[in-house]
Design a protein around this motif. Sequence first.
Motif, PDB file in Angstrom:
ATOM      1  N   VAL A 133       0.852  -1.189   0.000  1.00  8.97           N
ATOM      2  CA  VAL A 133       0.000   0.000   0.000  1.00  8.97           C
ATOM      3  C   VAL A 133       0.889   1.241   0.000  1.00  8.97           C
ATOM      4  CG1 VAL A 133      -1.453   1.390   1.523  1.00  8.97           C
ATOM      5  CG2 VAL A 133      -2.107  -0.954   0.996  1.00  8.97           C
ATOM      6  N   THR A 134       0.531   2.252  -0.790  1.00 10.69           N
ATOM      7  CA  THR A 134       1.360   3.448  -0.901  1.00 10.69           C
ATOM      8  C   THR A 134       0.583   4.572  -1.571  1.00 10.69           C
ATOM      9  OG1 THR A 134       3.464   4.318  -1.756  1.00 10.69           O
ATOM     10  CG2 THR A 134       2.265   2.788  -3.170  1.00 10.69           C
ATOM     11  N   SER A 135       1.081   5.794  -1.419  1.00 14.78           N
ATOM     12  CA  SER A 135       0.582   6.906  -2.227  1.00 14.78           C
ATOM     13  C   SER A 135       1.556   7.218  -3.357  1.00 14.78           C
ATOM     14  CB  SER A 135       0.359   8.151  -1.351  1.00 14.78           C
ATOM     15  OG  SER A 135       1.554   8.508  -0.690  1.00 14.78           O
ATOM     16  N   PHE A 136       2.658   6.449  -3.433  1.00 14.72           N
ATOM     17  CA  PHE A 136       3.657   6.612  -4.497  1.00 14.72           C
ATOM     18  C   PHE A 136       3.580   5.399  -5.427  1.00 14.72           C
ATOM     19  CE2 PHE A 136       5.080   9.295  -1.075  1.00 14.72           C
ATOM     20  CZ  PHE A 136       5.602  10.418  -1.716  1.00 14.72           C
ATOM     21  N   ILE A 137       2.511   5.354  -6.200  1.00 14.45           N
ATOM     22  CA  ILE A 137       2.228   4.201  -7.047  1.00 14.45           C
ATOM     23  C   ILE A 137       3.336   3.949  -8.074  1.00 14.45           C
ATOM     24  CG2 ILE A 137       0.717   3.384  -8.898  1.00 14.45           C
ATOM     25  CD1 ILE A 137      -0.520   2.834  -6.325  1.00 14.45           C
ATOM     26  N   ASN A 138       3.742   4.988  -8.784  1.00 14.75           N
ATOM     27  CA  ASN A 138       4.699   4.801  -9.880  1.00 14.75           C
ATOM     28  C   ASN A 138       6.066   4.351  -9.376  1.00 14.75           C
ATOM     29  OD1 ASN A 138       2.896   5.523 -11.954  1.00 14.75           O
ATOM     30  ND2 ASN A 138       3.253   7.697 -11.582  1.00 14.75           N
ATOM     31  N   LEU A 139       6.582   5.031  -8.350  1.00 12.60           N
ATOM     32  CA  LEU A 139       7.890   4.660  -7.824  1.00 12.60           C
ATOM     33  C   LEU A 139       7.868   3.269  -7.207  1.00 12.60           C
ATOM     34  CD1 LEU A 139       9.003   8.056  -6.245  1.00 12.60           C
ATOM     35  CD2 LEU A 139      10.024   6.911  -8.212  1.00 12.60           C
ATOM     36  N   THR A 140       6.767   2.924  -6.558  1.00 13.49           N
ATOM     37  CA  THR A 140       6.647   1.599  -5.942  1.00 13.49           C
ATOM     38  C   THR A 140       6.598   0.508  -7.001  1.00 13.49           C
ATOM     39  OG1 THR A 140       5.500   2.552  -4.037  1.00 13.49           O
ATOM     40  CG2 THR A 140       5.283   0.178  -4.377  1.00 13.49           C
ATOM     41  N   LYS A 141       5.810   0.730  -8.049  1.00 13.97           N
ATOM     42  CA  LYS A 141       5.733  -0.262  -9.119  1.00 13.97           C
ATOM     43  C   LYS A 141       7.079  -0.434  -9.816  1.00 13.97           C
ATOM     44  CE  LYS A 141       0.799  -0.054 -10.228  1.00 13.97           C
ATOM     45  NZ  LYS A 141      -0.218   0.268 -11.267  1.00 13.97           N
ATOM     46  N   GLU A 142       7.776   0.666 -10.029  1.00 12.56           N
ATOM     47  CA  GLU A 142       9.097   0.578 -10.657  1.00 12.56           C
ATOM     48  C   GLU A 142      10.057  -0.233  -9.789  1.00 12.56           C
ATOM     49  OE1 GLU A 142      10.383   4.561 -11.315  1.00 12.56           O
ATOM     50  OE2 GLU A 142       8.882   4.971 -12.863  1.00 12.56           O
ATOM     51  N   LYS A 143       9.998  -0.013  -8.475  1.00 14.12           N
ATOM     52  CA  LYS A 143      10.878  -0.723  -7.557  1.00 14.12           C
ATOM     53  C   LYS A 143      10.611  -2.228  -7.588  1.00 14.12           C
ATOM     54  CE  LYS A 143      13.705  -1.472  -4.093  1.00 14.12           C
ATOM     55  NZ  LYS A 143      15.178  -1.333  -4.248  1.00 14.12           N
ATOM     56  N   PHE A 144       9.358  -2.613  -7.491  1.00 12.76           N
ATOM     57  CA  PHE A 144       9.053  -4.040  -7.400  1.00 12.76           C
ATOM     58  C   PHE A 144       9.126  -4.733  -8.762  1.00 12.76           C
ATOM     59  CE2 PHE A 144       7.778  -2.780  -3.215  1.00 12.76           C
ATOM     60  CZ  PHE A 144       8.106  -3.885  -2.445  1.00 12.76           C
ATOM     61  N   ALA A 145       8.893  -3.997  -9.836  1.00 14.71           N
ATOM     62  CA  ALA A 145       9.117  -4.574 -11.162  1.00 14.71           C
ATOM     63  C   ALA A 145      10.601  -4.873 -11.358  1.00 14.71           C
ATOM     64  CB  ALA A 145       8.610  -3.624 -12.242  1.00 14.71           C
ATOM     65  N   GLU A 146      11.442  -3.964 -10.858  1.00 14.17           N
ATOM     66  CA  GLU A 146      12.891  -4.187 -10.928  1.00 14.17           C
ATOM     67  C   GLU A 146      13.296  -5.404 -10.099  1.00 14.17           C
ATOM     68  OE1 GLU A 146      17.025  -1.905  -9.594  1.00 14.17           O
ATOM     69  OE2 GLU A 146      15.156  -0.783  -9.700  1.00 14.17           O
ATOM     70  N   PHE A 161      -3.177   1.992  -4.112  1.00 13.73           N
ATOM     71  CA  PHE A 161      -3.044   3.396  -3.732  1.00 13.73           C
ATOM     72  C   PHE A 161      -3.933   3.746  -2.545  1.00 13.73           C
ATOM     73  CE2 PHE A 161      -4.602   7.765  -3.867  1.00 13.73           C
ATOM     74  CZ  PHE A 161      -3.405   8.474  -3.904  1.00 13.73           C
ATOM     75  N   VAL A 162      -3.341   4.449  -1.573  1.00 11.92           N
ATOM     76  CA  VAL A 162      -4.103   5.127  -0.524  1.00 11.92           C
ATOM     77  C   VAL A 162      -3.510   6.517  -0.364  1.00 11.92           C
ATOM     78  CG1 VAL A 162      -4.760   3.029   0.728  1.00 11.92           C
ATOM     79  CG2 VAL A 162      -2.651   4.218   1.331  1.00 11.92           C
ATOM     80  N   SER A 163      -4.314   7.478   0.022  1.00 14.83           N
ATOM     81  CA  SER A 163      -3.859   8.869   0.061  1.00 14.83           C
ATOM     82  C   SER A 163      -3.347   9.315   1.414  1.00 14.83           C
ATOM     83  CB  SER A 163      -4.998   9.796  -0.380  1.00 14.83           C
ATOM     84  OG  SER A 163      -6.116   9.652   0.481  1.00 14.83           O
ATOM     85  N   GLY A 164      -3.638   8.563   2.481  1.00 17.18           N
ATOM     86  CA  GLY A 164      -3.188   8.970   3.800  1.00 17.18           C
ATOM     87  C   GLY A 164      -3.199   7.821   4.782  1.00 17.18           C
ATOM     88  N   SER A 165      -2.556   8.037   5.934  1.00 14.52           N
ATOM     89  CA  SER A 165      -2.468   7.012   6.986  1.00 14.52           C
ATOM     90  C   SER A 165      -1.960   5.685   6.435  1.00 14.52           C
ATOM     91  CB  SER A 165      -3.829   6.820   7.672  1.00 14.52           C
ATOM     92  OG  SER A 165      -4.271   8.026   8.255  1.00 14.52           O
ATOM     93  N   VAL A 166      -0.953   5.777   5.583  1.00 15.02           N
ATOM     94  CA  VAL A 166      -0.395   4.574   4.952  1.00 15.02           C
ATOM     95  C   VAL A 166       0.149   3.612   6.004  1.00 15.02           C
ATOM     96  CG1 VAL A 166       1.333   3.739   3.314  1.00 15.02           C
ATOM     97  CG2 VAL A 166       0.167   5.910   2.891  1.00 15.02           C
TER      98      VAL A 166
END
Length: 306
Positions: A133-146, A161-166
């Motif tokens: 879970v994150t509000s940084f979808i793109n960076l997270t997907k790039e990290k785990f795809a790598e 994606f969540v916008s707060g209280s991650v």
Amino acid sequence: MSSSSFVNSSLPDTSDRMLFAVPKKGRLYDQCLSLLSNIGIEFNRKPRHDIALATNMPIALVFLPAADIAAYVANGNIDLGITGLDIIRESQTENDVAELMRLGFGKCKLQVQAPAVNTGVASAGDLVGKRIVTSFINLTKEKFAELEGVSVDRMSTQVRFVSGSVEAACGLGLADGIVDLVESGDTMRAAGLHAVDTILETESVLITNKHPRFPKLAGVIKQRVEGLLTARKYVLCQYNIARENLEAACRVAPGRQAPTVTTLEQDGWVAVSVMVEKKMLNDTMDKLQEAGAIDLLVLQIANARA
């Protein structure tokens, strides 16, 4: 959207002004206001108004959500802006904006966090194929795809994606790990989480559109900020020393370019002024004394220019 989109019958005319965007709230807001004051941009912001005209420069300050600033600058709607490096990377606009300088405040880390006990998660790789879970979808997907060695559209890791209280997601059973910004780490520790990887070390950044409408004015702002950051980093150290010991003292404190040396009335002695990094000040003063310096004084620098 063009710069004229910010103008309507109830807002001031900004057509002949450089649009300078700063975060309207959040972790960077107060520090941005302090920066604007210290570089001499004077303005009055009316309550609930997101545009304020500078009274002493042809600038219109636009107060926007930090997450939107990089996109507005990249699209040419805004000429100059301050936002976080994490937001620039997440919005995937780093190729469409020009980074003028890092500002040194708002520093934190974008980290992969997981429950600290009873999960066996010691690295980000242990979360591959699991729920993030994150509000940084793109960076997270790039990290785990790598980590998976596949393209983003073929990865098995589930990124939501969540916008707060991650930080609450793992405790609520919504995720096996999270990706979020961490400053001190206290919030994460209170939620029973620990860092297993760092995706990005971020801080505030001054950016501009690659085809700025007011390049000279943007250059002035950059120079003022550089001077302010230099003043915050250095102090001015002054001392007297026998000329025969001057070379050794200059090796200890060479300054940014070179020390300023003035001959004293006392034969064979000189006075020296030199900029010294604050973090090195005490060690530098000790070594200057060992080299023969006396009457050492330290003065704060209010502003500086290269």
